[in-house]
Design a protein around this motif. Structure first.
Motif, short mmCIF file in Angstrom:
data_model
loop_
_atom_site.label_atom_id
_atom_site.label_comp_id
_atom_site.label_asym_id
_atom_site.label_seq_id
_atom_site.Cartn_x
_atom_site.Cartn_y
_atom_site.Cartn_z
N HIS A 159 32.91 34.91 57.11
CA HIS A 159 33.68 35.03 55.87
C HIS A 159 35.08 34.47 55.99
CE1 HIS A 159 30.42 37.73 55.51
NE2 HIS A 159 30.92 38.55 56.38
N SER B 105 39.22 49.88 53.26
CA SER B 105 39.65 49.87 51.87
C SER B 105 38.85 50.87 51.04
CB SER B 105 39.49 48.47 51.27
OG SER B 105 38.13 48.21 51.00
N VAL B 106 37.64 51.19 51.53
CA VAL B 106 36.80 52.12 50.78
C VAL B 106 36.83 53.50 51.42
CG1 VAL B 106 34.48 52.58 49.92
CG2 VAL B 106 35.32 50.23 50.06
N ASP C 61 35.21 35.78 48.54
CA ASP C 61 35.46 37.09 49.15
C ASP C 61 34.75 38.17 48.32
OD1 ASP C 61 36.34 38.77 51.08
OD2 ASP C 61 38.41 38.89 50.37
N TYR D 185 35.68 45.18 54.66
CA TYR D 185 36.91 45.97 54.53
C TYR D 185 36.58 47.45 54.46
CZ TYR D 185 38.25 41.33 52.86
OH TYR D 185 38.43 39.99 52.74
N LYS E 6 43.26 42.65 41.30
CA LYS E 6 43.98 41.40 41.53
C LYS E 6 43.13 40.32 40.89
CE LYS E 6 47.60 42.52 43.97
NZ LYS E 6 48.92 42.34 43.34
N VAL E 7 43.50 39.91 39.67
CA VAL E 7 42.63 39.02 38.91
C VAL E 7 42.80 37.59 39.40
CG1 VAL E 7 42.02 38.19 36.62
CG2 VAL E 7 42.79 40.55 36.93
N VAL E 8 41.72 37.03 39.92
CA VAL E 8 41.73 35.65 40.40
C VAL E 8 41.14 34.78 39.30
CG1 VAL E 8 40.98 34.10 42.23
CG2 VAL E 8 41.38 36.52 42.73
N PHE E 9 41.97 33.85 38.79
CA PHE E 9 41.54 33.06 37.63
C PHE E 9 40.69 31.87 38.04
CE2 PHE E 9 44.70 35.44 35.30
CZ PHE E 9 44.09 35.58 34.06
N SER F 277 38.22 40.56 40.31
CA SER F 277 39.30 41.55 40.19
C SER F 277 39.54 42.22 41.54
CB SER F 277 38.95 42.61 39.15
OG SER F 277 38.68 42.02 37.91
N ARG F 278 38.65 41.90 42.50
CA ARG F 278 38.74 42.43 43.86
C ARG F 278 38.70 43.97 43.87
NH1 ARG F 278 39.53 38.92 47.41
NH2 ARG F 278 40.67 40.19 48.91
N LYS F 279 37.92 44.50 42.95
CA LYS F 279 37.76 45.95 42.85
C LYS F 279 36.28 46.25 42.60
CE LYS F 279 39.84 48.71 40.14
NZ LYS F 279 40.16 49.00 38.74
N PRO F 280 35.81 47.44 42.95
CA PRO F 280 34.42 47.78 42.59
C PRO F 280 34.28 47.90 41.09
CG PRO F 280 35.41 49.45 44.04
CD PRO F 280 36.51 48.54 43.62
N TRP G 179 31.24 44.04 50.99
CA TRP G 179 32.65 44.38 50.95
C TRP G 179 32.96 45.51 51.93
CZ3 TRP G 179 36.87 42.37 48.38
CH2 TRP G 179 38.02 43.15 48.36
N ARG H 206 31.30 40.75 47.12
CA ARG H 206 31.02 42.14 47.46
C ARG H 206 29.57 42.43 47.85
NH1 ARG H 206 35.65 44.28 45.42
NH2 ARG H 206 34.94 46.39 45.87
#
Lengths: 643, 369
Positions: free
Chosen positions: A642, A553-554, A516, A550, A357-360, A289-292, A546, A518
């Protein structure tokens, strides 16, 4: 925080002479290198590989069970053969497949996630594996030595008494679990010490990745849950071997005692299997989901709470044994309460997906299916915690459906998500996403086709553990659908195996960090070097990798550059391998057979062997060599890894 | 045009699903088809939890489906995009802690009430029927405590009367389960247990052992047959008269009576009134008293017809693999069929010569089969 600077007081960088019988072996390839390995990554692979072997055996057993039940009054399996099949299926899946699969992932990834060189006690880790392998081989040899255990995976007394069950299948069960439990215990202790004392500098407990956290909780559960089982197993072994009377009703024994002791172990065992699965899901969903992870502290605390409560619900397996309304009320309420943190976890996983951002990927598909299936299993779990309804559902196919939803559709699918997630790290290669997704669309729908109709069969009055059922009371259709589902799921399982083999042989190179992701395991090469980290990672935040990649981003700004510090000038110490874990495992195997066949001379000899190997183990010396790594700026921590 | 036709068909099928479901879920062994207050209360709780689970499923699966679709990465570039890194939300955590707490309370209140209304231990009073049930590998023994006789595998009860069954086991664990009437209760050696229930309507309800007991566990079945009071009284009377079994006019029956002694049947099986002044059998084996009134053979695994009874006697292991009944004849024994015919005639005559003969109205199998 100097917790994990690897500073072993060894003067020379190259191998030291041994004080023991053998010099510690140093093979790096070939069978002997695997037999003597003390590397957590190799042992993790051995665990995972072995658990898949046992899972294959359990799948064959399950397949035979479903073939037998395809139509009423089928005669493919005799009642005796059928009893052995479902007993070994249950014992295998619980003790030899799903639990070791979780431990295998823990072996491989706990040290990598916390920035450690290995587990705290590498040889002890190897001992845990060899006892597991020996215990599994011992249990399966029962098929060739007079018949497998046949009293169900919880082996209720007095079905296991010598007069009711004179064959030695029950002895295989009792002794196999007794000895196998030693391996699980030492592994749990090893994980606790590792997680508590070997975290990278800066990795406070509230920065530990959730999978590692859940393994910590799980390890405590193992330590507190296995002793009651050990006591119960010893009682039955003594009943059967020395004629004691703990569980002999004719002499006033109390069979119900076994149920209490077994389930004081058995219910925590459910969480020993499921909590690592929760941990895997808590890694996979944030990554894709590219989120914590949403509500990290809440997820951790609810895991701990589930672990505690796991010891307070055992009698919900015994609602129909006549404990009385007060006891049933108490255990119903505690069982309801355990549903609350489980629900909270599910909500937090949903919160993680929300806004991401859900990566399937295939891994994410399995994780999503876990959320779906585990929620259904949780709902039927609450239903079963209602004692009046449980009176109907207990020991019926409704229960079978429920625990396959949580164990199979829940824990196992979570581990499949973990397999697809971590395979590139373990092998250095990518699995094929098309085969993976195709397999998923057979495996998970097949699983639901097998187990959903079993709810109906149970409500229609079908008890579990019966090798046939009456025609004409509505059981034919659910059973036929269920059997049809096994074929669908089988295709999915075969595609999974094909994909593993294909990945190993033909997979594209994965790179360090294909998802990518964490956490720290993705900061090293794939597969990781023997010594794991060139530098001691220094952790400044949760999702350590992560934040390195980035930071803005945090934090909205860059954190200080220093994300690692050099090891000692001597380099990284890598211990030599050892024969003793394997030898101890073999000695315990000899002990198991000797006890089974009542040959007390050999029992004594095997125990002397265990004692001797312990002694030699202690005097073996450190051995090993130093890997000359640690110069600042020389490792895989650069961002190019990376790209 | 096409679409509408398919839509109509789809709606017709959808509308009939509850109907299909309703009849599919009924049956003589279905927990969803209660025939008494205990099973009814158990079913009602299940239905209540099922209703409560609907908002949970709609909520969780709805949010899951919505979020994976709404927030999916649409292309390779999107897969590298970095969404806002939210770490949590305190208010949400509180909210979704409270929601399950409320749901759990909604389940817990009726649960506790039903536990105390259905699982409370009761003393059998004068208006109740008191039965002691013993589980054996692989059959059920029923002792009628108020009437002093014993029968096996078929529990005959009067409609509308509370039946209080004390439970015991003679060997391993068994479990007493009649889904239409009451949930199961385990039969455990050295452990007094009890289950009670009421049947609201006459009928035959299927029961089955629900705790693994090895061997013929899958065939360890029984029946509860609820009768109107007059029928029940006649049935009881037939047992009290069994002590005075008359000599039959039928020579075949009398030959069968002799044969059950010659073949050793009565070494195990009790038959009240076998011969005046002679007690036969062993209480740890199924009684054959008034066997002609039984509806089944082999612990409720086949209807009690002459053919099935003969098949059972000829080869008990074929009908019920693993059971302890010996095979009494070698396959090449020339007298086998004659002797079986005589024994069948004798056994089926038991209970049918007296008052009860032909007068008992057995309720049909529950669930309309």
């Amino acid at each position: 925080m100097a917790v994990s600077k690897v500073t072993v007081p060894v003067p020379a960088p190259e191998s030291t002479p041994s004080d023991g019988l053998f010099t510690r072996p140093t093979w790096t390839t070939g069978i002997a290198s695997w037999l003597t390995t003390v590397d957590h990554k190799r042992l993790g692979l051995l665990y995972i590989f072995t658990s898949f072997l046992f899972m294959a055996a359990a799948s064959v057993e399950a397949f035979l069970i479903r073939l037998q039940l395809a139509v009423p009054n089928n005669t493919l399996l005799s009642p005796d053969a059928y009893n052995q099949m479902f007993t070994m299926h249950g014992v295998t899946m619980v003790f030899l497949a799903i639990m070791p699969l979780g431990i295998g992932f823990a072996n491989y990834f706990v040290p990598l996630q916390i920035g450690a060189r290995d587990l705290a006690f590498p040889r002890l880790n190897a001992l845990g594996y060899w006892i597991y392998a020996a215990g599994g081989a011992f249990l399966y040899s029962s098929f060739f030595l007079g018949g497998a255990p046949d009293a169900g995976w919880f082996a209720y007394s007095p079905l296991t008494s010598l007069s009711n069950n004179p064959g030695n299948g029950t002895d295989f069960y009792m002794i196999g679990l007794l000895v196998g439990g030693i391996g699980t215990l030492v592994t749990a202790m090893n994980l606790i010490v590792t997680i508590v004392s070997m975290r990278a500098p800066g990795m406070t407990m509230m920065r530990v990745p959730v999978f590692t956290w859940m393994m910590l909780v799980t390890s405590f559960l193992i330590i507190f849950a296995f002793p009651p089982l050990t006591i119960a197993l010893l009682q039955v072994i003594m009943d059967r071997t020395f004629g004691t009377l703990f569980y002999v009703p004719e002499a006033g024994g109390m069979p119900i005692l076994w149920q209490h002791l077994f389930w004081i172990f058995g219910h925590p065992e459910v969480y020993i299997i499921v909590l690592p699965a929760f941990g895997v899901i808590s890694e996979v969903i944030p990554t894709f989901s590219r989120k914590p992870l949403f509500g990290y502290p809440v997820v951790i605390l609810s895991g701990i709470f589930i672990g505690f409560m796991g010891f307070a619900v055992w009698s919900h397996h015994m609602f129909t044994t006549g404990l009385g309304p007060v006891v049933n009320t108490a255990f119903a309420l505690t069982s309801f309460v355990i549903g609350i943190p489980t629900g909270i976890k599910i909500f937090n996983w949903l919160g993680t997906i929300w806004g991401g951002k859900v990566v399937f990927t295939t891994s994410m598909l399995y994780a999503i299916s876990f959320l779906f299936t585990f929620t259904l299993g949780g709902i039927t779990g609450i239903m079963l915690a209602v004692p009046p309804f449980d009176a109907q559902a207990q020991d019926s196919y409704f229960v079978v459906a429920h625990f396959h939803y949580v164990m199979g559709g829940g824990a196992l699918m979570a581990f499949f998500a973990g397999l697809y997630y971590w395979f590139p790290k373990m092998s250095g290669k990518l699995m094929d996403e098309r085969i993976g997704k195709l397999g998923f669309w057979f495996l998970v729908p097949g699983l639901h086709l097998i187990f959903f109709p079993q709810h109906i069969a149970g409500l229609m009055g079908m008890p579990r553990r019966t090798q046939t059922y009456v025609a004409g009371i509505g059981l034919e259709l659910p059973n036929l659908l269920s059997t049809a589902g096994t074929f669908v799921m089988l295709i999915g399982l075969i595609l999974l195996l094909v994909n593993i083999v294909h990945g190993v042989l033909r997979g594209k190179p994965a790179g360090n960090d294909p998802w990518d992701a964490r956490t720290l395991e993705w900061s090293v090469s794939s597969p990781p070097p023997h010594h794991n980290f060139d530098h001691q990672p220094v952790v400044n935040d949760r999702d350590a990798l992560w934040v390195q990649k980035y930071p803005e981003s945090v934090h909205g700004e860059r954190v200080p550059e220093s994300a690692s510090e050099p090891y000692d000038a001597a380099g990284i110490h890598l211990p030599g391998q050892s024969w003793y874990p394997l030898f101890m495992g073999l000695a315990l195997l000899v002990f198991s057979y000797a006890l089974l066949f009542h040959n007390f001379w050999v029992v004594g000899i095997s125990l002397a062997m265990v004692f001797f190997f312990t002694y030699a183990w202690a005097l073996e010396g450190v051995g090993g060599h130093h890997f000359p790594a640690g110069r600042r700026g020389a490792g895989q921590h650069s961002k190019e890894g990376h790209a | 045009m096409h679409v509408r036709r398919w839509l109509q068909r789809g709606l017709a099928i959808a509308a009939s699903v509850p109907l299909i479901a309703a009849c599919e879920f009924s049956g003589p062994q279905s927990a969803l088809d209660p025939a008494g207050p205990v099973a009814q209360a158990q079913r009602d709780l299940f239905v209540w939890t099922l209703w409560l689970s609907v908002p949970v499923m709609v909520g969780v699966f709805g949010v899951l489906l919505y979020s994976v679709l709404r927030f999916r990465a649409k292309n390779a570039e999107d897969e590298r995009a970095i969404p806002h890194q939210t770490h949590g939300n305190f208010k949400l955590e509180i909210a979704w802690t409270i929601i399950p707490v409320i749901l759990v309370i909604l389940v817990a209140v009726p649960t506790v009430r039903t536990i105390f209304s259905t699982e409370q231990r009761v003393e059998a009073g004068p208006d109740d029927l008191a039965v002691h049930a013993t589980g054996y590998q692989w059959w059920f023994k029923f002792d009628y405590l108020d009437h002093g006789f014993t029968t096996a595998n078929e529990l005959i009860i009067p409609v509308g009367t509370r039946v209080v069954v004390s439970l015991d086991s003679a060997d391993v664990l068994h479990s007493f389960w009649v889904p239409n009437l009451a949930g199961k209760r385990d039969m455990i050696p050295n452990n007094d247990n009890q289950v009670w229930f009421v049947a609201d309507a006459p009928g035959t309800y299927y029961g089955q052992c629900a705790e693994l007991c090895l061997g013929a566990h899958a065939y360890m079945r029984f029946r509860v047959i609820a009768m109107e009071q007059p029928d029940y009284d006649r049935w009881i009377a037939s047992f009290q008269n069994a002590a005075a079994q008359p000599v039959s006019a039928d020579p075949l029956v009398e030959r069968g009576r002799a044969l059950v002694a010659q073949k050793g049947c009565v070494a195990c099986h009790a038959i009240d009134g076998y011969r005046p002044g002679t007690e036969v059998g062993n209480p740890d084996f199924p009684s054959l008293t008034n066997f002609g009134l039984r509806t089944t053979v082999g612990a409720a695994i086949a209807d009690n017809t002459p053919e099935n009874l003969a098949a059972w006697l000829r080869d008990p292991q074929a009908m019920k693999p693993g059971n302890y009944m010996p095979t009494l004849w070698r396959a090449d024994d020339p007298n086998r069929e004659d002797e079986i015919e005589a024994i069948v005639a004798y056994l089926l005559s038991l209970g049918r010569d007296g008052q009860a003969s032909g007068q008992l109205t057995l309720g049909g199998i529950h669930g309309g089969q």
